[in-house]
Design an enzyme around this catalytic site. Sequence first.
Site, PDB file in Angstrom:
ATOM      1  N   LYS A   1       3.904  -5.923   3.480  1.00 41.83           N
ATOM      2  CA  LYS A   1       2.603  -6.177   4.107  1.00 41.83           C
ATOM      3  C   LYS A   1       1.522  -6.292   3.046  1.00 41.83           C
ATOM      4  CE  LYS A   1       4.129  -2.948   7.688  1.00 41.83           C
ATOM      5  NZ  LYS A   1       4.904  -1.991   6.867  1.00 41.83           N
TER       6      LYS A   1
ATOM      7  N   GLN B   1       0.813  -1.224   0.000  1.00 42.66           N
ATOM      8  CA  GLN B   1       0.000   0.000   0.000  1.00 42.66           C
ATOM      9  C   GLN B   1       0.844   1.270   0.000  1.00 42.66           C
ATOM     10  OE1 GLN B   1      -1.045   1.552   3.531  1.00 42.66           O
ATOM     11  NE2 GLN B   1      -2.848   2.676   2.883  1.00 42.66           N
ATOM     12  N   TYR B   2       2.096   1.197   0.445  1.00 39.45           N
ATOM     13  CA  TYR B   2       2.892   2.413   0.624  1.00 39.45           C
ATOM     14  C   TYR B   2       3.095   3.145  -0.697  1.00 39.45           C
ATOM     15  CZ  TYR B   2       4.101   1.048   5.430  1.00 39.45           C
ATOM     16  OH  TYR B   2       4.070   0.701   6.762  1.00 39.45           O
ATOM     17  N   GLN B   3       2.539   4.356  -0.733  1.00 34.22           N
ATOM     18  CA  GLN B   3       2.612   5.183  -1.950  1.00 34.22           C
ATOM     19  C   GLN B   3       2.049   4.416  -3.149  1.00 34.22           C
ATOM     20  OE1 GLN B   3       3.324   8.272  -1.592  1.00 34.22           O
ATOM     21  NE2 GLN B   3       4.438   8.335   0.352  1.00 34.22           N
TER      22      GLN B   3
END
Lengths: 209, 110
Positions: free
Chosen positions: A82, A56-58
């Site tokens: 994750k 999900q990061y960025q």
Amino acid sequence: MRYRIFGNTGLRVSTLALGTGNFGNGWGYGADKEEALNIYTRYREAGGNFIDTADQYQFGQSESMLSDFIASERDDIVLATKFSLGDSPEAGLQRTGNSRKSLINSLEASLKRLKTDHIDLLWVHMPDGVTPIDHIAKALDDLIRSGKILYAGLSDFPAWRVATAATLAELRGWSSVSAELVTVRRRFADRQISQRGIWTGTRFGRGDT
Amino acid sequence: MIHDESNQIKTATVDTVLAIADETGHSPGQIAIAWVLAKGTLPIIGPRTAEQLADNLASVDVQLTSEQLSRLDAASAITLGFPHDIVAASAASLGGGKHELIDTSIRALR
């Protein structure tokens, strides 16, 4: 930089892990690739070896950037990512949540973005409120047996669900969840001080992580 | 942002971090990370700039005193509620009147 043993795994990780949620600008803010590489390089030069990201990061950009940074030294770092929140706002029903299908879909996408054939530590990012912990723990055990992940962890889960997962794993001969992560980001921006985020693992059973 | 100052405990915690930062000459971020490190847990830092990284990395050399850690723990303490409160209040009975003489295990109980 000194090193600690990660939970009860024997794995040696640096005292500070590098969270890479700020690598990219998919969220409308963050570090560009040059600055991200600068951060990564300096962290490595300081002795750091524990890299933490998420699909999900960025919206996938953190993993994509990291793939270039880690390519020449993949085996020297401990790579954590994750799943559960989706790698884009359009991720939809089958690449979000804690189901086995979401897990497989998300993990395969992360492996492609990171250009690696395994994840060292896979976190379930957050509980979805519907997938039973025995389903989650078994799916993680299957992935560990397959070699696609080496260790598994639960992030932002209630302690009793972590305890249930660990107990089931012990009784059924599954690989146990190795770690628990708790988000404790605190904001100082309102107090005239730049925003700082820290994430910590907390104590569970046999290991401090 | 994941936590804001939405209650008095959080405000008191930030106040204490800021006070200790002021006293020691370290940045508030370093105090927060050093506090987590002192708990035996592994902080994941999340810098957006190389400057923030350098500040974060220096936290491994910050040694908080037991007095400072106690202040941070006290300011951030939450009420555990039932059953912890009634168990704590029953310590004397559970320990046969000698609970303060018992060296308890530091390991987590099953």
